[in-house]
Scaffold this motif. Structure first.
Motif, PDB file in Angstrom:
ATOM      1  N   GLY A 140       0.846  -1.231  -0.049  1.00 20.80           N
ATOM      2  CA  GLY A 140      -0.212   0.168   0.171  1.00 20.80           C
ATOM      3  C   GLY A 140       0.884   1.284  -0.080  1.00 20.80           C
ATOM      4  N   HIS A 141       2.076   1.170   0.536  1.00 22.77           N
ATOM      5  CA  HIS A 141       2.970   2.408   0.424  1.00 22.77           C
ATOM      6  C   HIS A 141       4.427   2.359  -0.011  1.00 22.77           C
ATOM      7  CE1 HIS A 141      -0.280   2.312   3.485  1.00 22.77           C
ATOM      8  NE2 HIS A 141      -0.519   3.540   3.075  1.00 22.77           N
ATOM      9  N   THR A 142       4.835   3.397  -0.466  1.00 27.05           N
ATOM     10  CA  THR A 142       6.322   3.432  -0.595  1.00 27.05           C
ATOM     11  C   THR A 142       6.772   4.862  -0.065  1.00 27.05           C
ATOM     12  OG1 THR A 142       6.040   2.156  -2.659  1.00 27.05           O
ATOM     13  CG2 THR A 142       8.329   3.191  -2.352  1.00 27.05           C
ATOM     14  N   VAL A 143       7.425   4.720   1.099  1.00 30.98           N
ATOM     15  CA  VAL A 143       7.755   6.136   1.854  1.00 30.98           C
ATOM     16  C   VAL A 143       8.943   6.197   2.284  1.00 30.98           C
ATOM     17  CG1 VAL A 143       6.717   7.547   3.561  1.00 30.98           C
ATOM     18  CG2 VAL A 143       5.549   5.572   2.641  1.00 30.98           C
ATOM     19  N   ILE A 144       9.567   7.405   2.073  1.00 33.74           N
ATOM     20  CA  ILE A 144      10.941   7.544   2.901  1.00 33.74           C
ATOM     21  C   ILE A 144      10.589   8.544   4.122  1.00 33.74           C
ATOM     22  CG2 ILE A 144      13.212   8.724   2.514  1.00 33.74           C
ATOM     23  CD1 ILE A 144      13.171   7.987  -0.297  1.00 33.74           C
ATOM     24  N   LEU A 145      11.133   8.096   5.193  1.00 33.63           N
ATOM     25  CA  LEU A 145      10.822   9.101   6.481  1.00 33.63           C
ATOM     26  C   LEU A 145      12.097   9.493   7.108  1.00 33.63           C
ATOM     27  CD1 LEU A 145       8.456   6.274   7.554  1.00 33.63           C
ATOM     28  CD2 LEU A 145       7.855   8.438   7.236  1.00 33.63           C
ATOM     29  N   ASP A 146      12.228  10.515   7.611  1.00 29.01           N
ATOM     30  CA  ASP A 146      13.058  11.223   8.533  1.00 29.01           C
ATOM     31  C   ASP A 146      12.765  10.494  10.027  1.00 29.01           C
ATOM     32  OD1 ASP A 146      15.713  12.173   9.356  1.00 29.01           O
ATOM     33  OD2 ASP A 146      14.766  14.050   9.834  1.00 29.01           O
ATOM     34  N   VAL A 147      13.370   9.707  10.757  1.00 24.76           N
ATOM     35  CA  VAL A 147      12.854   9.323  12.155  1.00 24.76           C
ATOM     36  C   VAL A 147      13.686   9.959  13.039  1.00 24.76           C
ATOM     37  CG1 VAL A 147      12.041   7.336  13.497  1.00 24.76           C
ATOM     38  CG2 VAL A 147      11.982   7.214  11.094  1.00 24.76           C
ATOM     39  N   THR A 148      13.103  10.954  13.667  1.00 27.93           N
ATOM     40  CA  THR A 148      13.954  11.533  14.765  1.00 27.93           C
ATOM     41  C   THR A 148      13.622  11.094  16.163  1.00 27.93           C
ATOM     42  OG1 THR A 148      12.463  13.572  14.809  1.00 27.93           O
ATOM     43  CG2 THR A 148      14.621  13.783  13.444  1.00 27.93           C
ATOM     44  N   GLY A 149      12.500  10.423  16.407  1.00 25.77           N
ATOM     45  CA  GLY A 149      12.195   9.873  17.856  1.00 25.77           C
ATOM     46  C   GLY A 149      10.960   8.551  17.335  1.00 25.77           C
ATOM     47  N   LEU A 156       9.545  12.355   4.209  1.00 22.31           N
ATOM     48  CA  LEU A 156      10.325  13.218   2.929  1.00 22.31           C
ATOM     49  C   LEU A 156       9.752  13.012   1.576  1.00 22.31           C
ATOM     50  CD1 LEU A 156      13.796  12.636   4.639  1.00 22.31           C
ATOM     51  CD2 LEU A 156      12.521  14.535   5.007  1.00 22.31           C
ATOM     52  N   GLY A 157       9.324  11.753   1.384  1.00 18.39           N
ATOM     53  CA  GLY A 157       8.906  11.405   0.034  1.00 18.39           C
ATOM     54  C   GLY A 157       8.179  10.277   0.053  1.00 18.39           C
ATOM     55  N   ALA A 158       7.328  10.086  -1.138  1.00 23.82           N
ATOM     56  CA  ALA A 158       6.459   8.917  -1.138  1.00 23.82           C
ATOM     57  C   ALA A 158       5.798   8.801  -2.669  1.00 23.82           C
ATOM     58  CB  ALA A 158       5.058   9.182  -0.320  1.00 23.82           C
ATOM     59  N   SER A 159       5.306   7.555  -2.788  1.00 19.18           N
ATOM     60  CA  SER A 159       4.562   7.314  -4.235  1.00 19.18           C
ATOM     61  C   SER A 159       3.517   8.380  -4.268  1.00 19.18           C
ATOM     62  CB  SER A 159       4.642   5.726  -4.156  1.00 19.18           C
ATOM     63  OG  SER A 159       3.842   5.696  -5.768  1.00 19.18           O
ATOM     64  N   ARG A 160       3.401   8.712  -5.450  1.00 19.54           N
ATOM     65  CA  ARG A 160       2.404   9.369  -5.948  1.00 19.54           C
ATOM     66  C   ARG A 160       1.043   8.646  -6.516  1.00 19.54           C
ATOM     67  NH1 ARG A 160       4.737  15.265  -8.339  1.00 19.54           N
ATOM     68  NH2 ARG A 160       6.606  15.637  -6.461  1.00 19.54           N
ATOM     69  N   ASP A 161       1.468   7.571  -6.674  1.00 21.02           N
ATOM     70  CA  ASP A 161       0.444   6.619  -7.559  1.00 21.02           C
ATOM     71  C   ASP A 161       0.552   5.341  -6.684  1.00 21.02           C
ATOM     72  OD1 ASP A 161       2.440   5.716  -9.192  1.00 21.02           O
ATOM     73  OD2 ASP A 161       2.323   7.400 -10.307  1.00 21.02           O
ATOM     74  N   ASP A 162       0.805   4.150  -7.563  1.00 25.22           N
ATOM     75  CA  ASP A 162       0.821   2.893  -7.137  1.00 25.22           C
ATOM     76  C   ASP A 162       2.002   2.712  -6.007  1.00 25.22           C
ATOM     77  OD1 ASP A 162      -1.029   2.685  -8.769  1.00 25.22           O
ATOM     78  OD2 ASP A 162       0.146   1.213 -10.109  1.00 25.22           O
ATOM     79  N   ALA A 163       1.883   1.720  -5.050  1.00 24.52           N
ATOM     80  CA  ALA A 163       2.990   1.449  -4.101  1.00 24.52           C
ATOM     81  C   ALA A 163       4.042   0.434  -5.036  1.00 24.52           C
ATOM     82  CB  ALA A 163       2.573   1.008  -2.797  1.00 24.52           C
ATOM     83  N   ALA A 164       5.183   0.278  -4.428  1.00 22.96           N
ATOM     84  CA  ALA A 164       5.956  -0.830  -5.137  1.00 22.96           C
ATOM     85  C   ALA A 164       5.442  -2.201  -5.094  1.00 22.96           C
ATOM     86  CB  ALA A 164       7.295  -0.876  -4.559  1.00 22.96           C
ATOM     87  N   GLY A 165       4.734  -2.459  -4.190  1.00 27.50           N
ATOM     88  CA  GLY A 165       4.388  -3.879  -3.760  1.00 27.50           C
ATOM     89  C   GLY A 165       2.919  -4.012  -4.742  1.00 27.50           C
ATOM     90  N   GLU A 166       2.367  -3.081  -4.824  1.00 22.78           N
ATOM     91  CA  GLU A 166       1.090  -3.064  -6.040  1.00 22.78           C
ATOM     92  C   GLU A 166       1.504  -3.305  -7.277  1.00 22.78           C
ATOM     93  OE1 GLU A 166      -0.687   0.435  -5.049  1.00 22.78           O
ATOM     94  OE2 GLU A 166      -2.341   0.278  -6.418  1.00 22.78           O
ATOM     95  N   ALA A 167       2.724  -2.605  -7.714  1.00 23.21           N
ATOM     96  CA  ALA A 167       3.484  -2.834  -9.049  1.00 23.21           C
ATOM     97  C   ALA A 167       3.757  -4.327  -9.233  1.00 23.21           C
ATOM     98  CB  ALA A 167       4.489  -1.760  -9.251  1.00 23.21           C
ATOM     99  N   PHE A 168       4.486  -4.852  -8.227  1.00 20.64           N
ATOM    100  CA  PHE A 168       4.837  -6.220  -8.105  1.00 20.64           C
ATOM    101  C   PHE A 168       3.657  -7.111  -8.224  1.00 20.64           C
ATOM    102  CE2 PHE A 168       8.860  -5.085  -6.051  1.00 20.64           C
ATOM    103  CZ  PHE A 168       9.878  -5.761  -6.790  1.00 20.64           C
TER     104      PHE A 168
END
Ligand code: KG4
Ligand code: ZN
Length: 346
Positions: A140-149, A156-168
């Motif tokens: 459902g998601h492809t996301v890059i996160l800055d985790v400070t806590g 920071l970024g995410a898929s604007r349409d399909d998630a990677a798993g959805e494409a697979f």
């Protein structure tokens, strides 16, 4: 005093319950997969998922408590994934957990599913602490996160349409593989040549960290259909390898760039797609080259599970992120938001 939390995960097609002790120690983990039920439709049917969760949830919770060797009265809190996910499926888990919390007079802890995926790394690596850069790649998601806590995450970024798993999964379906096709495609790709077919990278060029997997998916499907129309054979192994390699290349360099931009020294990957062997191999190679420490959870902790939610729930409770009985669920919600305080819509 140690804290025992029972968590329920029902955001998609797994009914999962787990019990954590002080976050990272997992006392029990029960996962009941519905994949077989949905396979005949080639994807998750939301209504069927909700109904199956209702049938399974009580037994899964009882099993989790029995496996942990405790009774319900020993619990210090009850948690459930409340966002994001299939709304009907989320509501089953959340309402069950709310009812249980109320009957035990314990706090109810709503958990964000993506935060849970990140927490799979805390379960797998007891020494790992934020700050870190996280890559969550799932169905459902492809996301890059800055985790400070533990409860402070910036998208920071995410898929604007399909998630990677959805494409697979969609490409796997056209290749004749059963749902969910990601793991089967990974296996097929092992025997393939990733350089035979060229596919477009799954990135948004104008953005540093955003993705687009629909173009990659369409390109792979067009390649297959065009060949079929011309009566030509496509090498399934080579195409599977090209897709896996393109997905890996698209995400790896962006997540490393994100870590460097924020001065992070650690990268943690998670989500079902983090089980992909091409992605794991490339992450290992490039993180080593970039001098970054890489955390890759074992395969059982990559896909949806209760342990990751039970772990994150501990940190949410520590931060005071508890819900009341009016707590709602949300189909979409950025991981930066606290689920318990989210009132609005987008
Ligand atoms: O995290 P997850 O279990 O559920 C969601 O939150 O969506 O991820 C499921 C996704 C599916 O799309 C599945 O095909 C994919 O993860 N997946 C894989 C692999 N194993 C599971 N994709 C690529 N390679 C794999 N080895
Ligand atoms: Zn997930």
């Amino acid at each position: 005093m140690s804290k025992l939390i029972l968590a329920v995960e029902s955001s998609c097609d797994e009914t999962a319950c787990a019990i954590s002790q002080d976050g990272r120690k997992i006392l029990s983990d029960v996962v009941v997969s519905q994949a077989e039920l949905h396979a005949r439709y080639g994807g998750v049917v939301p209504e069927i998922a909700s109904r199956k969760h209702i049938e399974t949830i009580s037994q899964a919770a009882e099993q989790a408590v029995a496996q942990a060797g405790i009774s319900f009265s020993h619990l210090d809190g009850v948690a459930a994934t409340c966002a994001p996910g299939l709304i009907g499926a989320l509501l089953v888990g959340a309402n069950f957990a709310k009812g249980l919390a109320m009957s035990l007079d314990r706090p109810f802890i709503p958990v964000h599913h993506i935060r849970g995926h990140v927490a799979a790394n805390y379960v797998a690596f007891p020494q790992l602490t934020p700050p870190l850069t996280a890559l969550v790649a799932s169905g459902g998601h492809t996301v890059i996160l800055d985790v400070t806590g533990y409860t402070d995450l910036e998208v920071l970024g995410a898929s604007r349409d399909d998630a990677a798993g959805e494409a697979f999964d969609k490409i796997a379906r056209v290749l004749g593989l059963p749902y969910p096709g990601g793991a089967a495609m990974d296996a097929l790709a092992q025997k393939g040549d990733s350089n035979r077919y060229s596919l477009p990278p799954a990135i948004i060029r104008e953005s540093d960290y955003d993705f687009s997997f629909s173009g990659l998916k369409t390109a792979a499907l067009n390649l297959l259909h065009n060949a079929q129309q011309k009566g030509q054979e496509i090498c399934r192994e080579d195409l599977a390898a090209a897709v896996s390699q393109t997905v890996a290349q698209s995400v790896v360099f962006r997540v490393i760039a994100a870590a460097k931009a924020r001065g992070r020294k650690q990268i943690a990957a998670a989500g079902g797609v983090a089980a992909n062997s091409f992605l794991r191999k490339m992450l290992k190679k490039e993180c080593l080259q970039a001098g970054l420490d890489l955390y890759l959870p074992p395969l059982a902790l990559c896909g949806d599970n209760g342990s990751m939610i039970a772990c994150q729930a501990f940190y949410e409770l520590e931060s005071g992120n508890v819900g009341d009985l009016s707590q709602n669920c949300f189909a979409t919600l950025p991981a930066s938001q606290n689920v318990c305080r989210w009132q609005g819509s987008f």
